[in-house]
Scaffold this active site. Sequence first.
Site, PDB file in Angstrom:
ATOM      1  N   GLU A 157      51.379  37.547  30.800  1.00 58.70           N
ATOM      2  CA  GLU A 157      50.154  37.951  31.499  1.00 58.70           C
ATOM      3  C   GLU A 157      49.056  38.421  30.553  1.00 58.70           C
ATOM      4  O   GLU A 157      49.322  39.058  29.527  1.00 58.70           O
ATOM      5  CB  GLU A 157      50.493  39.077  32.480  1.00 58.70           C
ATOM      6  CG  GLU A 157      49.347  39.461  33.407  1.00 58.70           C
ATOM      7  CD  GLU A 157      49.854  40.199  34.624  1.00 58.70           C
ATOM      8  OE1 GLU A 157      50.158  39.530  35.633  1.00 58.70           O
ATOM      9  OE2 GLU A 157      49.977  41.437  34.562  1.00 58.70           O
ATOM     10  N   LYS A 164      46.046  40.910  30.750  1.00 60.73           N
ATOM     11  CA  LYS A 164      45.557  42.010  31.595  1.00 60.73           C
ATOM     12  C   LYS A 164      44.898  43.055  30.707  1.00 60.73           C
ATOM     13  O   LYS A 164      45.546  43.614  29.825  1.00 60.73           O
ATOM     14  CB  LYS A 164      46.721  42.624  32.387  1.00 60.73           C
ATOM     15  CG  LYS A 164      46.352  43.823  33.225  1.00 60.73           C
ATOM     16  CD  LYS A 164      47.438  44.188  34.216  1.00 60.73           C
ATOM     17  CE  LYS A 164      48.735  44.615  33.576  1.00 60.73           C
ATOM     18  NZ  LYS A 164      49.722  45.085  34.570  1.00 60.73           N
ATOM     19  N   LYS A 206      46.036  35.609  39.294  1.00 59.88           N
ATOM     20  CA  LYS A 206      46.586  36.856  39.803  1.00 59.88           C
ATOM     21  C   LYS A 206      45.441  37.714  40.327  1.00 59.88           C
ATOM     22  O   LYS A 206      44.607  38.190  39.569  1.00 59.88           O
ATOM     23  CB  LYS A 206      47.362  37.609  38.728  1.00 59.88           C
ATOM     24  CG  LYS A 206      48.201  38.740  39.322  1.00 59.88           C
ATOM     25  CD  LYS A 206      49.111  39.364  38.305  1.00 59.88           C
ATOM     26  CE  LYS A 206      50.007  40.399  38.980  1.00 59.88           C
ATOM     27  NZ  LYS A 206      50.794  41.165  37.996  1.00 59.88           N
ATOM     28  N   GLU A 244      54.803  37.830  46.415  1.00 65.92           N
ATOM     29  CA  GLU A 244      55.276  39.078  45.820  1.00 65.92           C
ATOM     30  C   GLU A 244      55.717  40.055  46.902  1.00 65.92           C
ATOM     31  O   GLU A 244      54.965  40.353  47.828  1.00 65.92           O
ATOM     32  CB  GLU A 244      54.163  39.708  44.983  1.00 65.92           C
ATOM     33  CG  GLU A 244      54.553  41.063  44.386  1.00 65.92           C
ATOM     34  CD  GLU A 244      53.430  41.657  43.557  1.00 65.92           C
ATOM     35  OE1 GLU A 244      53.061  41.035  42.538  1.00 65.92           O
ATOM     36  OE2 GLU A 244      52.907  42.719  43.942  1.00 65.92           O
ATOM     37  N   ASN A 259      58.450  42.728  42.808  1.00 61.70           N
ATOM     38  CA  ASN A 259      57.726  43.677  41.967  1.00 61.70           C
ATOM     39  C   ASN A 259      58.554  44.954  41.854  1.00 61.70           C
ATOM     40  O   ASN A 259      58.836  45.613  42.852  1.00 61.70           O
ATOM     41  CB  ASN A 259      56.353  43.986  42.564  1.00 61.70           C
ATOM     42  CG  ASN A 259      55.448  44.702  41.574  1.00 61.70           C
ATOM     43  OD1 ASN A 259      55.908  45.439  40.710  1.00 61.70           O
ATOM     44  ND2 ASN A 259      54.155  44.488  41.699  1.00 61.70           N
ATOM     45  N   GLU A 285      59.199  40.965  38.423  1.00 60.68           N
ATOM     46  CA  GLU A 285      57.897  41.383  37.925  1.00 60.68           C
ATOM     47  C   GLU A 285      57.876  42.878  37.605  1.00 60.68           C
ATOM     48  O   GLU A 285      58.408  43.681  38.357  1.00 60.68           O
ATOM     49  CB  GLU A 285      56.810  41.125  38.984  1.00 60.68           C
ATOM     50  CG  GLU A 285      56.747  39.710  39.513  1.00 60.68           C
ATOM     51  CD  GLU A 285      55.781  39.597  40.681  1.00 60.68           C
ATOM     52  OE1 GLU A 285      55.840  38.580  41.387  1.00 60.68           O
ATOM     53  OE2 GLU A 285      54.977  40.528  40.902  1.00 60.68           O
ATOM     54  N   SER A 286      57.279  43.220  36.484  1.00 60.83           N
ATOM     55  CA  SER A 286      57.045  44.608  36.055  1.00 60.83           C
ATOM     56  C   SER A 286      58.305  45.255  35.478  1.00 60.83           C
ATOM     57  O   SER A 286      59.421  45.036  35.958  1.00 60.83           O
ATOM     58  CB  SER A 286      56.514  45.489  37.202  1.00 60.83           C
ATOM     59  OG  SER A 286      55.302  44.987  37.700  1.00 60.83           O
TER      60      SER A 286
END
Length: 260
Positions: free
Chosen positions: A55, A57, A117, A166, A187, A217-218
């Site tokens: 990603e 960001k 995103k 998600e 997530n 995710e994360s």
Amino acid sequence: MTILDKIVAHKKIEVAARKELLSVQDLEGRPLFDKEPVSAKSWITSPNRSGIIAEFKRQSPSKGLINGTAKVSDVAEGYYKAGASAMSVLTDQEFFGGTVDDLLAARSVSPVPIIRKDFIVDEYQIIEAKSIGADFILLIASCLTPEESKHYATVARNLGLQILLEVHDEQELEAHVCDKMDLIGVNNRNLKTFEVSIETSKRLAELIPNEYVKVSESGISNIENIKELKKYGYQGFLIGENFMKTEDPAKAAIDFMKQL
């Protein structure tokens, strides 16, 4: 209001303003609108790639500024060379410091599938995603009704885009999944407390039907996390801050993926 409520409220105002600047017909007339989308499912499940969705960001509501100097085209090129299976580009400006130009810049240098995103709250954003060269979109169950999720997934599928849904818990998964989705992302960040735990992905893994590509995710910060999650059937791994918080995100990605 939660931060998610604030983001969604602002996003609706933002989208209304964007519609005044560019019509759907304008978007459909852009050169990239006719580009054939790259299959995120194929790239993420390919044995020749890492499974990592890397990603770009700049900032986030929870962490503030993450990286204010990295150039998106350099990072995109580096992620591809590192072996990333896909790239995630934040296009929300107000809360994440991103723009649609970031995705356009990434698209110009990288062949990997790119996900827009953002917080999708209107069909317009899906058409816009296609017009800037995105290959798949994110639908966040927490800010949509089940009916909206399914409708937006249908709109995206009709444009040739794939969909990453998600979810954060069992209830969202059960209510929002439909046959138009392609990838299901769990997530690991609790949107109420912002605490992160990959145990969330482990808990929901067996509830995700096998026809969907599982994405965690994360909170994925090391190779051991990925090895552990693969045991639960995950093939995609969204990693952003772990790379972006360094001075050279591309090099950080290369060093990380060498260990896989």
